[in-house]
Design a protein around this motif. Sequence first.
Motif, PDB file in Angstrom:
ATOM      1  N   LEU A 258     -58.887  36.489 -22.450  1.00  0.00           N
ATOM      2  CA  LEU A 258     -58.476  37.448 -21.585  1.00  0.00           C
ATOM      3  C   LEU A 258     -59.294  37.365 -20.282  1.00  0.00           C
ATOM      4  CD1 LEU A 258     -58.299  40.570 -24.035  1.00  0.00           C
ATOM      5  CD2 LEU A 258     -56.206  39.296 -22.655  1.00  0.00           C
ATOM      6  N   ASN A 259     -60.765  36.805 -20.259  1.00  0.00           N
ATOM      7  CA  ASN A 259     -61.423  36.876 -19.177  1.00  0.00           C
ATOM      8  C   ASN A 259     -61.371  35.371 -18.583  1.00  0.00           C
ATOM      9  OD1 ASN A 259     -62.254  39.495 -19.705  1.00  0.00           O
ATOM     10  ND2 ASN A 259     -63.840  38.821 -21.276  1.00  0.00           N
ATOM     11  N   ASN A 260     -60.863  34.539 -19.058  1.00  0.00           N
ATOM     12  CA  ASN A 260     -60.931  33.145 -18.333  1.00  0.00           C
ATOM     13  C   ASN A 260     -59.517  32.515 -18.301  1.00  0.00           C
ATOM     14  OD1 ASN A 260     -63.596  32.698 -18.073  1.00  0.00           O
ATOM     15  ND2 ASN A 260     -63.796  33.052 -20.265  1.00  0.00           N
ATOM     16  N   GLU A 261     -58.863  32.851 -17.340  1.00  0.00           N
ATOM     17  CA  GLU A 261     -57.227  32.495 -17.211  1.00  0.00           C
ATOM     18  C   GLU A 261     -57.246  30.964 -17.251  1.00  0.00           C
ATOM     19  OE1 GLU A 261     -54.781  34.378 -14.214  1.00  0.00           O
ATOM     20  OE2 GLU A 261     -55.213  36.303 -14.954  1.00  0.00           O
ATOM     21  N   LYS A 262     -56.139  30.376 -17.737  1.00  0.00           N
ATOM     22  CA  LYS A 262     -55.922  28.966 -17.862  1.00  0.00           C
ATOM     23  C   LYS A 262     -55.512  28.360 -16.423  1.00  0.00           C
ATOM     24  CE  LYS A 262     -56.017  27.022 -22.423  1.00  0.00           C
ATOM     25  NZ  LYS A 262     -56.838  28.136 -23.163  1.00  0.00           N
ATOM     26  N   THR A 263     -55.914  27.175 -16.086  1.00  0.00           N
ATOM     27  CA  THR A 263     -55.153  26.805 -14.834  1.00  0.00           C
ATOM     28  C   THR A 263     -53.738  26.069 -15.255  1.00  0.00           C
ATOM     29  OG1 THR A 263     -56.130  24.486 -15.093  1.00  0.00           O
ATOM     30  CG2 THR A 263     -57.385  26.301 -13.923  1.00  0.00           C
ATOM     31  N   GLU A 264     -52.772  25.620 -14.440  1.00  0.00           N
ATOM     32  CA  GLU A 264     -51.702  25.130 -14.906  1.00  0.00           C
ATOM     33  C   GLU A 264     -51.827  23.990 -15.438  1.00  0.00           C
ATOM     34  OE1 GLU A 264     -49.044  24.792 -11.309  1.00  0.00           O
ATOM     35  OE2 GLU A 264     -49.091  26.716 -11.014  1.00  0.00           O
ATOM     36  N   SER A 265     -52.953  23.054 -15.148  1.00  0.00           N
ATOM     37  CA  SER A 265     -53.083  21.764 -15.790  1.00  0.00           C
ATOM     38  C   SER A 265     -53.756  21.855 -17.449  1.00  0.00           C
ATOM     39  CB  SER A 265     -54.103  20.726 -15.107  1.00  0.00           C
ATOM     40  OG  SER A 265     -55.345  21.515 -14.877  1.00  0.00           O
ATOM     41  N   GLU A 266     -54.092  22.839 -17.507  1.00  0.00           N
ATOM     42  CA  GLU A 266     -54.748  23.090 -19.079  1.00  0.00           C
ATOM     43  C   GLU A 266     -53.598  23.638 -19.788  1.00  0.00           C
ATOM     44  OE1 GLU A 266     -59.132  24.842 -18.981  1.00  0.00           O
ATOM     45  OE2 GLU A 266     -57.940  26.076 -17.726  1.00  0.00           O
ATOM     46  N   GLN A 267     -53.644  23.086 -21.091  1.00  0.00           N
ATOM     47  CA  GLN A 267     -52.722  23.243 -22.276  1.00  0.00           C
ATOM     48  C   GLN A 267     -52.705  24.580 -22.820  1.00  0.00           C
ATOM     49  OE1 GLN A 267     -52.282  20.354 -25.287  1.00  0.00           O
ATOM     50  NE2 GLN A 267     -50.677  21.182 -26.258  1.00  0.00           N
ATOM     51  N   GLU A 268     -51.521  25.195 -23.055  1.00  0.00           N
ATOM     52  CA  GLU A 268     -51.665  26.593 -23.709  1.00  0.00           C
ATOM     53  C   GLU A 268     -52.096  26.497 -25.352  1.00  0.00           C
ATOM     54  OE1 GLU A 268     -48.580  29.880 -21.998  1.00  0.00           O
ATOM     55  OE2 GLU A 268     -47.732  27.966 -23.158  1.00  0.00           O
ATOM     56  N   ASP A 269     -53.078  27.220 -25.818  1.00  0.00           N
ATOM     57  CA  ASP A 269     -53.122  27.249 -27.398  1.00  0.00           C
ATOM     58  C   ASP A 269     -52.540  28.345 -27.836  1.00  0.00           C
ATOM     59  OD1 ASP A 269     -54.950  29.622 -26.983  1.00  0.00           O
ATOM     60  OD2 ASP A 269     -56.381  28.243 -26.278  1.00  0.00           O
ATOM     61  N   ILE A 270     -52.751  28.712 -29.076  1.00  0.00           N
ATOM     62  CA  ILE A 270     -51.897  29.664 -29.884  1.00  0.00           C
ATOM     63  C   ILE A 270     -52.169  31.103 -29.388  1.00  0.00           C
ATOM     64  CG2 ILE A 270     -51.648  30.589 -32.158  1.00  0.00           C
ATOM     65  CD1 ILE A 270     -51.455  27.766 -33.285  1.00  0.00           C
ATOM     66  N   ILE A 271     -53.510  31.339 -29.245  1.00  0.00           N
ATOM     67  CA  ILE A 271     -53.852  32.729 -28.573  1.00  0.00           C
ATOM     68  C   ILE A 271     -53.444  32.822 -27.273  1.00  0.00           C
ATOM     69  CG2 ILE A 271     -55.899  33.927 -27.463  1.00  0.00           C
ATOM     70  CD1 ILE A 271     -57.499  32.756 -29.962  1.00  0.00           C
ATOM     71  N   ASP A 272     -53.322  31.760 -26.401  1.00  0.00           N
ATOM     72  CA  ASP A 272     -52.643  31.971 -25.055  1.00  0.00           C
ATOM     73  C   ASP A 272     -51.113  32.605 -25.474  1.00  0.00           C
ATOM     74  OD1 ASP A 272     -54.836  31.334 -23.382  1.00  0.00           O
ATOM     75  OD2 ASP A 272     -54.317  29.200 -23.843  1.00  0.00           O
ATOM     76  N   VAL A 273     -50.618  31.805 -26.265  1.00  0.00           N
ATOM     77  CA  VAL A 273     -49.160  31.999 -26.372  1.00  0.00           C
ATOM     78  C   VAL A 273     -48.811  33.768 -27.100  1.00  0.00           C
ATOM     79  CG1 VAL A 273     -47.162  31.363 -27.830  1.00  0.00           C
ATOM     80  CG2 VAL A 273     -48.511  29.693 -26.773  1.00  0.00           C
ATOM     81  N   LEU A 274     -49.868  33.858 -27.953  1.00  0.00           N
ATOM     82  CA  LEU A 274     -49.817  35.176 -28.590  1.00  0.00           C
ATOM     83  C   LEU A 274     -50.047  36.137 -27.654  1.00  0.00           C
ATOM     84  CD1 LEU A 274     -51.426  34.607 -32.201  1.00  0.00           C
ATOM     85  CD2 LEU A 274     -48.766  34.978 -31.659  1.00  0.00           C
ATOM     86  N   LEU A 275     -50.964  36.055 -26.720  1.00  0.00           N
ATOM     87  CA  LEU A 275     -51.153  37.241 -25.827  1.00  0.00           C
ATOM     88  C   LEU A 275     -50.139  37.201 -24.872  1.00  0.00           C
ATOM     89  CD1 LEU A 275     -55.008  36.346 -24.974  1.00  0.00           C
ATOM     90  CD2 LEU A 275     -54.241  38.340 -26.216  1.00  0.00           C
ATOM     91  N   LYS A 276     -49.571  36.410 -24.595  1.00  0.00           N
ATOM     92  CA  LYS A 276     -48.370  36.357 -23.359  1.00  0.00           C
ATOM     93  C   LYS A 276     -47.019  36.839 -24.362  1.00  0.00           C
ATOM     94  CE  LYS A 276     -45.134  33.390 -21.078  1.00  0.00           C
ATOM     95  NZ  LYS A 276     -44.779  31.827 -20.540  1.00  0.00           N
TER      96      LYS A 276
END
Length: 511
Positions: A258-276
Motif C-alpha cells: 500500500l505504501n510503495n506503488e509499483k512502476t509500470e515496468s514492475e510485474q504485478e504480484d498476487i497481493i497487487d492483484v488482490l488489492l486492486k
Amino acid sequence: MTALCTVPLWLLPLLALLPLLLILKSKQVRRTNLPPGPPKLPIIGNLHQLGELPHRSLWQFSKEYGPIMLLQLGRMPTLVVSSVEMASEIMKSHDLDCCSRPDLMGPRKLSYNNSDIAFSPYNDYWREIRKVCVLELFGMKRVQSFASIREDRVASMISSISKSTSTPINLSEMLFTLTDDITCRIAFGKSYKGREFDNGRFEEAINEAFAMLGSFSGTDFFPYVGGILDKFTGLHGRLEKCFQQFDDFYQNVIDEHLNNEKTESEQEDIIDVLLKVGRDHTGTAPLTHDHIKGILMNIFLGGVDTSAVTLVWAMTELVKNPEVMKKVQDEVRSSVGKKGKVVQAVVDQLKYLKMVVKETLRLHPPTPLLVPRETINHFTINGYDIYPKTRVQVNAWAIGRDPKCWKNPEKFMPERFMDNSIDYKGKHFELLPFGAGRRICPGIHMAASMIELTLANLLYAFDWGFPDGIKKENIDMNEEAGLTVHKKAPLYLLPINHSWDSEENIASISD
C-alpha cells in the motif's frame, strides 16, 4: 389378572397402540440404511483403527466393507469412498449435497474462517471469493504471466546444483526451498527468506504450520470437549501463536504494497492483484484484508508443500526406473538442444514428461485423502442413506491403485497415459490429486506449471547417480503422513553435469 386391574384406564389405549408403534419404528429403522463399516468402540469410534497412514488403513477396510463405508471418528460420522464410481457420485451427481467443509479447528484457525476458499463452508462468501481466485489469480493467463519468475528461480537452483556435483545433495530440502521461493515471489513480489519480523521468520512459521496441520486435533473429532484436550497438549497455544505470526507478517507485506506503488515496468504480484480487486470489487462480499490473508494462507499451505512433495516422488520413481528416466531425458534434451535451459514454452510440447507427472500423481497424490467435505442435505448413494453433517473423505490414493481402473497399478508406467484422455483436471475420477467438482483446487495450472518446469530442468541439466552404498533396489519408499504425505527419508542423489560432447560422440559412432 390382578396386575391388569391396577393399570389406569387412560393407559389402555396407549398399550393398544404400542404394537403399531413398534411396527412403524421397525420400518423406520429398515428405511435408515446406512453404509457398512468396521465395528467401533464407545466414544472414540474407529479412531484407533486409522494407523500412522490413514489412507492405507482405509484402503484395507474398503477391501472388506466395500468402496463406500461409514466410520465413526470420535463424534464425527465419516463417509469414506474408494472407487471411481463412488467418487463420481460424491463429486458430480451429489456435488451440491456435499460441497461444504467440516468445522476443522486446525485449518480454520490458520485460514481466517470464511475468508478463504479451501476450508470455508459453502455459502455466498465462499462463492464470491472463489470467483475472484479463479478469474483473477489462477487462470491460465495469470499463470503464464508468472513464467519468468518460475524460470528464473529454477535456473538459479540448477546453477547451485551444478556447483555441488562432487557430493550428494538433499533434493527433498532443495525442492521445498525452491517451491517456497517461487511462491513467495509470485505472491509478494520478492523473497522473504531469512527476513526477521517482530514475531520470528516467515519460513519458521510455515514449517510450524505444516507440523500442526498434520497433527491430531481433539476438536476435529470431539467438538465440545476436544478444546480441553488441545489446551492440555499445547496445540491450542501453538495454533494461536502461529496464526498471530502469519497475521502480523501478511499485514506487514500488505502495508508495504500500500505504501510503495509499483512502476509500470514492475510485474504485478498476487497481493497487487488482490488489492486492486478489493478497490474495484462490486460483488456481494467485500474483499477485505482478512480475505486477502486467507487467500495467501491457502496459496502457501496448499501450494508449497504439495508441489515439492510431487517433485520428490517423481525423481524417486525415475531413479528407481532408469529406462523411464532415459526416455524422458531423451525427449527433453532432443527438444531443447544446447540452449542451456528449459523454458515454459518448450515444456508445453513435452508429452512424455507430462505422462511422468500424471503417473507420479496417480501413485503419490500429495493429499491422498482429499480435504474433507461435509454433507448439507440428505441423499442416497448406492442405496445407502447419507445424512447432513456427515464428513466425507475421498481416498484418491486408493482410487489411483485400483486394479479395476489400472493395469499393474503398483508399477510406475507413464506409457499407460499414451493415447489416453485421462487427466487430473477434475473430469476423470480415476485421477483425483486436485479433487473435482465445486471444491476442486483452483491452483491446478499454477502447480502443474511449477512441477513440469522444475522436473524438465533437473532432467535436462544432470544425469543422476546414487550416494555410495545405495542402489535403486534399496531406496526407502516409506511414507510419512502429515498435511501431505512425504517420502519419509529425504532423497539424496548425486548430480552429474550432462556431457553434450559424449552425446555427440555416441551419435557419430552410431552413424
